[in-house]
Design an enzyme around this catalytic site. Structure first.
Site, PDB file in Angstrom:
ATOM      1  N   ASP A 140      21.136 -41.932  25.344  1.00  0.00           N
ATOM      2  CA  ASP A 140      21.164 -40.836  26.323  1.00  0.00           C
ATOM      3  C   ASP A 140      21.713 -41.343  27.659  1.00  0.00           C
ATOM      4  O   ASP A 140      21.255 -42.373  28.155  1.00  0.00           O
ATOM      5  CB  ASP A 140      19.736 -40.303  26.497  1.00  0.00           C
ATOM      6  N   HIS A 200      22.064 -39.283  30.490  1.00  0.00           N
ATOM      7  CA  HIS A 200      21.674 -38.441  31.627  1.00  0.00           C
ATOM      8  C   HIS A 200      20.737 -39.206  32.571  1.00  0.00           C
ATOM      9  O   HIS A 200      19.688 -39.681  32.132  1.00  0.00           O
ATOM     10  CB  HIS A 200      20.985 -37.173  31.125  1.00  0.00           C
ATOM     11  N   SER A 241      16.587 -37.330  22.023  1.00  0.00           N
ATOM     12  CA  SER A 241      15.813 -38.291  22.823  1.00  0.00           C
ATOM     13  C   SER A 241      14.310 -38.075  22.672  1.00  0.00           C
ATOM     14  O   SER A 241      13.517 -38.999  22.854  1.00  0.00           O
ATOM     15  CB  SER A 241      16.198 -38.188  24.300  1.00  0.00           C
TER      16      SER A 241
HETATM   17 CO1  B1M Z   1      24.699 -33.197  29.217  1.00  0.00          CO
HETATM   18  N1  B1M Z   1      23.590 -32.079  28.055  1.00  0.00           N
HETATM   19  N2  B1M Z   1      25.601 -33.948  27.660  1.00  0.00           N
HETATM   20  N3  B1M Z   1      25.782 -34.149  30.496  1.00  0.00           N
HETATM   21  N4  B1M Z   1      23.903 -32.126  30.538  1.00  0.00           N
HETATM   22  C1  B1M Z   1      22.513 -31.312  28.682  1.00  0.00           C
HETATM   23  C2  B1M Z   1      21.193 -32.075  28.677  1.00  0.00           C
HETATM   24  C3  B1M Z   1      22.470 -30.017  27.756  1.00  0.00           C
HETATM   25  C4  B1M Z   1      21.117 -29.318  27.711  1.00  0.00           C
HETATM   26  C5  B1M Z   1      23.565 -29.050  28.227  1.00  0.00           C
HETATM   27  C6  B1M Z   1      23.635 -27.770  27.427  1.00  0.00           C
HETATM   28  O1  B1M Z   1      24.065 -27.772  26.308  1.00  0.00           O
HETATM   29  N5  B1M Z   1      23.193 -26.667  27.999  1.00  0.00           N
HETATM   30  C7  B1M Z   1      22.903 -30.613  26.372  1.00  0.00           C
HETATM   31  C8  B1M Z   1      21.780 -31.148  25.453  1.00  0.00           C
HETATM   32  C9  B1M Z   1      21.562 -30.299  24.238  1.00  0.00           C
HETATM   33  C10 B1M Z   1      20.647 -30.907  23.232  1.00  0.00           C
HETATM   34  O2  B1M Z   1      20.300 -32.041  23.176  1.00  0.00           O
HETATM   35  N6  B1M Z   1      20.247 -30.044  22.347  1.00  0.00           N
HETATM   36  C11 B1M Z   1      23.835 -31.725  26.795  1.00  0.00           C
HETATM   37  C12 B1M Z   1      24.819 -32.319  25.970  1.00  0.00           C
HETATM   38  C13 B1M Z   1      25.005 -31.691  24.619  1.00  0.00           C
HETATM   39  C14 B1M Z   1      25.594 -33.434  26.368  1.00  0.00           C
HETATM   40  C15 B1M Z   1      26.605 -34.219  25.520  1.00  0.00           C
HETATM   41  C16 B1M Z   1      26.182 -34.494  24.072  1.00  0.00           C
HETATM   42  C17 B1M Z   1      27.928 -33.441  25.576  1.00  0.00           C
HETATM   43  C18 B1M Z   1      29.026 -34.021  24.726  1.00  0.00           C
HETATM   44  O3  B1M Z   1      29.404 -35.166  24.869  1.00  0.00           O
HETATM   45  N7  B1M Z   1      29.533 -33.186  23.884  1.00  0.00           N
HETATM   46  C19 B1M Z   1      26.733 -35.514  26.340  1.00  0.00           C
HETATM   47  C20 B1M Z   1      25.649 -36.530  25.931  1.00  0.00           C
HETATM   48  C21 B1M Z   1      26.012 -37.915  26.089  1.00  0.00           C
HETATM   49  C22 B1M Z   1      24.817 -38.802  25.799  1.00  0.00           C
HETATM   50  O4  B1M Z   1      23.805 -38.717  26.457  1.00  0.00           O
HETATM   51  N8  B1M Z   1      24.960 -39.626  24.791  1.00  0.00           N
HETATM   52  C23 B1M Z   1      26.429 -35.022  27.721  1.00  0.00           C
HETATM   53  C24 B1M Z   1      26.950 -35.594  28.886  1.00  0.00           C
HETATM   54  C25 B1M Z   1      26.695 -35.123  30.173  1.00  0.00           C
HETATM   55  C26 B1M Z   1      27.418 -35.626  31.422  1.00  0.00           C
HETATM   56  C27 B1M Z   1      27.757 -37.111  31.371  1.00  0.00           C
HETATM   57  C28 B1M Z   1      28.699 -34.831  31.596  1.00  0.00           C
HETATM   58  C29 B1M Z   1      26.421 -35.184  32.540  1.00  0.00           C
HETATM   59  C30 B1M Z   1      25.372 -36.265  32.896  1.00  0.00           C
HETATM   60  C31 B1M Z   1      25.729 -37.079  34.105  1.00  0.00           C
HETATM   61  C32 B1M Z   1      24.601 -37.978  34.531  1.00  0.00           C
HETATM   62  O5  B1M Z   1      23.430 -37.722  34.333  1.00  0.00           O
HETATM   63  N9  B1M Z   1      24.971 -39.068  35.114  1.00  0.00           N
HETATM   64  C33 B1M Z   1      25.660 -34.057  31.846  1.00  0.00           C
HETATM   65  C34 B1M Z   1      24.895 -33.066  32.545  1.00  0.00           C
HETATM   66  C35 B1M Z   1      24.999 -33.097  34.046  1.00  0.00           C
HETATM   67  C36 B1M Z   1      24.056 -32.135  31.871  1.00  0.00           C
HETATM   68  C37 B1M Z   1      23.257 -30.940  32.456  1.00  0.00           C
HETATM   69  C38 B1M Z   1      24.277 -29.833  32.713  1.00  0.00           C
HETATM   70  C39 B1M Z   1      22.474 -31.173  33.713  1.00  0.00           C
HETATM   71  C40 B1M Z   1      21.471 -32.343  33.654  1.00  0.00           C
HETATM   72  C41 B1M Z   1      20.941 -32.666  35.008  1.00  0.00           C
HETATM   73  O6  B1M Z   1      21.358 -33.620  35.644  1.00  0.00           O
HETATM   74  N10 B1M Z   1      20.022 -31.828  35.545  1.00  0.00           N
HETATM   75  C42 B1M Z   1      22.270 -30.625  31.257  1.00  0.00           C
HETATM   76  C43 B1M Z   1      21.772 -29.216  31.231  1.00  0.00           C
HETATM   77  C44 B1M Z   1      20.265 -29.116  31.399  1.00  0.00           C
HETATM   78  O7  B1M Z   1      19.551 -30.055  31.633  1.00  0.00           O
HETATM   79  N11 B1M Z   1      19.768 -27.954  31.186  1.00  0.00           N
HETATM   80  C45 B1M Z   1      22.961 -31.258  30.103  1.00  0.00           C
HETATM   81  C46 B1M Z   1      19.436 -32.012  36.847  1.00  0.00           C
HETATM   82  C47 B1M Z   1      18.275 -33.021  36.744  1.00  0.00           C
HETATM   83  C48 B1M Z   1      17.638 -33.243  38.107  1.00  0.00           C
HETATM   84  O8  B1M Z   1      17.319 -32.480  35.874  1.00  0.00           O
HETATM   85  O9  B1M Z   1      17.364 -34.492  34.354  1.00  0.00           O
HETATM   86  O10 B1M Z   1      16.040 -32.412  33.740  1.00  0.00           O
HETATM   87  P1  B1M Z   1      16.564 -33.347  34.754  1.00  0.00           P
HETATM   88  O11 B1M Z   1      15.344 -33.974  35.570  1.00  0.00           O
HETATM   89  C49 B1M Z   1      14.267 -33.194  36.085  1.00  0.00           C
HETATM   90  C50 B1M Z   1      13.075 -33.102  35.126  1.00  0.00           C
HETATM   91  O12 B1M Z   1      13.444 -33.032  33.785  1.00  0.00           O
HETATM   92  C51 B1M Z   1      12.219 -34.284  35.478  1.00  0.00           C
HETATM   93  O13 B1M Z   1      12.453 -34.447  36.877  1.00  0.00           O
HETATM   94  C52 B1M Z   1      13.733 -33.953  37.242  1.00  0.00           C
HETATM   95  C53 B1M Z   1      13.644 -32.988  38.412  1.00  0.00           C
HETATM   96  O14 B1M Z   1      12.688 -33.308  39.357  1.00  0.00           O
HETATM   97  N12 B1M Z   1      12.426 -35.571  34.830  1.00  0.00           N
HETATM   98  C54 B1M Z   1      11.429 -36.510  34.816  1.00  0.00           C
HETATM   99  C55 B1M Z   1      13.491 -36.095  34.213  1.00  0.00           C
HETATM  100  N13 B1M Z   1      13.219 -37.336  33.795  1.00  0.00           N
HETATM  101  C56 B1M Z   1      11.971 -37.627  34.148  1.00  0.00           C
HETATM  102  C57 B1M Z   1      11.186 -38.769  33.942  1.00  0.00           C
HETATM  103  C58 B1M Z   1       9.889 -38.761  34.425  1.00  0.00           C
HETATM  104  C59 B1M Z   1       9.378 -37.660  35.102  1.00  0.00           C
HETATM  105  C60 B1M Z   1      10.131 -36.516  35.293  1.00  0.00           C
HETATM  106  O15 B1M Z   1       9.063 -39.813  34.299  1.00  0.00           O
HETATM  107  C61 B1M Z   1       9.470 -40.950  33.599  1.00  0.00           C
END
Ligand code: B1M
Length: 215
Positions: free
Chosen positions: A98, A100, A151
């Site tokens: 992963d 992200h 994940s």
């Molecule tokens: Co990706 N991606 N992505 N992506 N991406 C998602 C997660 C996805 C839901 C988008 C979608 O389809 N709507 C989807 C996953 C679907 C699934 O698994 N069923 C997805 C996909 C499919 C993919 C790829 C597979 C796409 C592809 O290549 N075809 C690929 C995966 C690569 C891999 O991981 N092997 C991929 C790639 C990417 C980018 C590189 C382009 C980029 C990431 C850049 C980076 O992180 N450096 C990206 C992005 C930006 C997203 C979305 C649009 C936004 C994520 C984000 O940063 N959110 C995302 C959509 C979504 O999440 N709904 C998506 C903002 C961030 C602040 O939120 O990380 O949730 P989040 O963190 C929150 C809480 O969750 C919590 O606190 C934070 C806020 O206070 N939290 C914790 C998180 N971790 C914590 C740990 C803790 C406590 C709290 O304690 C340990």
């Protein structure tokens, strides 16, 4: 566009030019954390929806992520900080497979600014590396982040690995990331794990749980 709408659009459109000027204007009106939580994260949410529904292609998601990261780095020095890192130590990682890391890095910032020492291992971390770091650094807590559905399975495997190494009760585990649910972590995973595992919906809940682990 009004400032807040403009800032959100910058994230959605991946538009970096002039970002700092807008952020300066925003900082004159609201605390840095509020700008991140209420405005920038709202933009990332829209990006997720557009990508998920096929209206946005991956390279543009990457650009949005870059704007988000730049903005957070710019705002970080303006956040309130508690002195020192003496409240406890957490090893933090995005799990194997992963990439992200925006959410994980926000957790790092919030915990670091609130008295915790964070050993941030980065992305795609195999369980062996996470456990090695936890031992080496004498971590109090292990934190794992992951956004992909797969994940959530990796996290389960990591907890099982901790069970089989007999170290589950040594390190409480904090889990977060968009694909997790509270029920999955605190019922399903808690059933499997021999130690304590908790779910944090966001970085602030992560902080509250760290405080609880260390109490
Ligand atoms: Co990706 N991606 N992505 N992506 N991406 C998602 C997660 C996805 C839901 C988008 C979608 O389809 N709507 C989807 C996953 C679907 C699934 O698994 N069923 C997805 C996909 C499919 C993919 C790829 C597979 C796409 C592809 O290549 N075809 C690929 C995966 C690569 C891999 O991981 N092997 C991929 C790639 C990417 C980018 C590189 C382009 C980029 C990431 C850049 C980076 O992180 N450096 C990206 C992005 C930006 C997203 C979305 C649009 C936004 C994520 C984000 O940063 N959110 C995302 C959509 C979504 O999440 N709904 C998506 C903002 C961030 C602040 O939120 O990380 O949730 P989040 O963190 C929150 C809480 O969750 C919590 O606190 C934070 C806020 O206070 N939290 C914790 C998180 N971790 C914590 C740990 C803790 C406590 C709290 O304690 C340990």
């Amino acid at each position: 566009l009004p400032l807040w709408e403009r800032l959100k659009r910058r994230v959605v459109d991946g538009e970096r030019k002039g970002l700092e000027t807008d952020l300066d204007e925003a900082l004159a009106q609201r605390p840095a954390l509020e700008i991140i939580n209420d405005v920038l994260l709202d933009g990332m949410k829209t990006v997720g929806e557009l990508f998920g529904s096929g209206q946005m292609q991956l390279p543009f998601v990457l650009q949005s992520a870059e704007v988000m990261k730049t903005a957070v780095a710019y705002l970080e020095p303006h956040m309130e900080k508690l002195d020192g890192g003496g409240k406890g130590r957490i090893v933090l990682a995005t799990v194997k497979g992963d990439v992200h890391d925006i959410g994980k890095n926000l957790v790092d910032i919030i915990l670091s600014n609130n008295g915790y020492e964070v050993v941030n291992l980065g992305i795609k971390q195999p369980v062996t590396a996470i456990l090695e770091a936890a031992e080496d650094k004498s971590a109090d807590v292990i934190g794992m982040s992951g956004l992909l559905v797969k994940s959530t399975v990796v996290m389960k495997e990591n907890l099982e690995e901790m069970n089989s190494r007999g170290i589950s009760t040594r390190f409480p585990v904090l889990l977060g990331g968009a694909a997790l649910t509270r029920a999955y972590v605190e019922q399903d995973l808690a059933d499997v794990f021999q130690g304590e595992v908790r779910y944090a919906r966001d970085a602030f809940e992560g902080l509250r749980l760290m405080d609880a682990f260390m109490a």
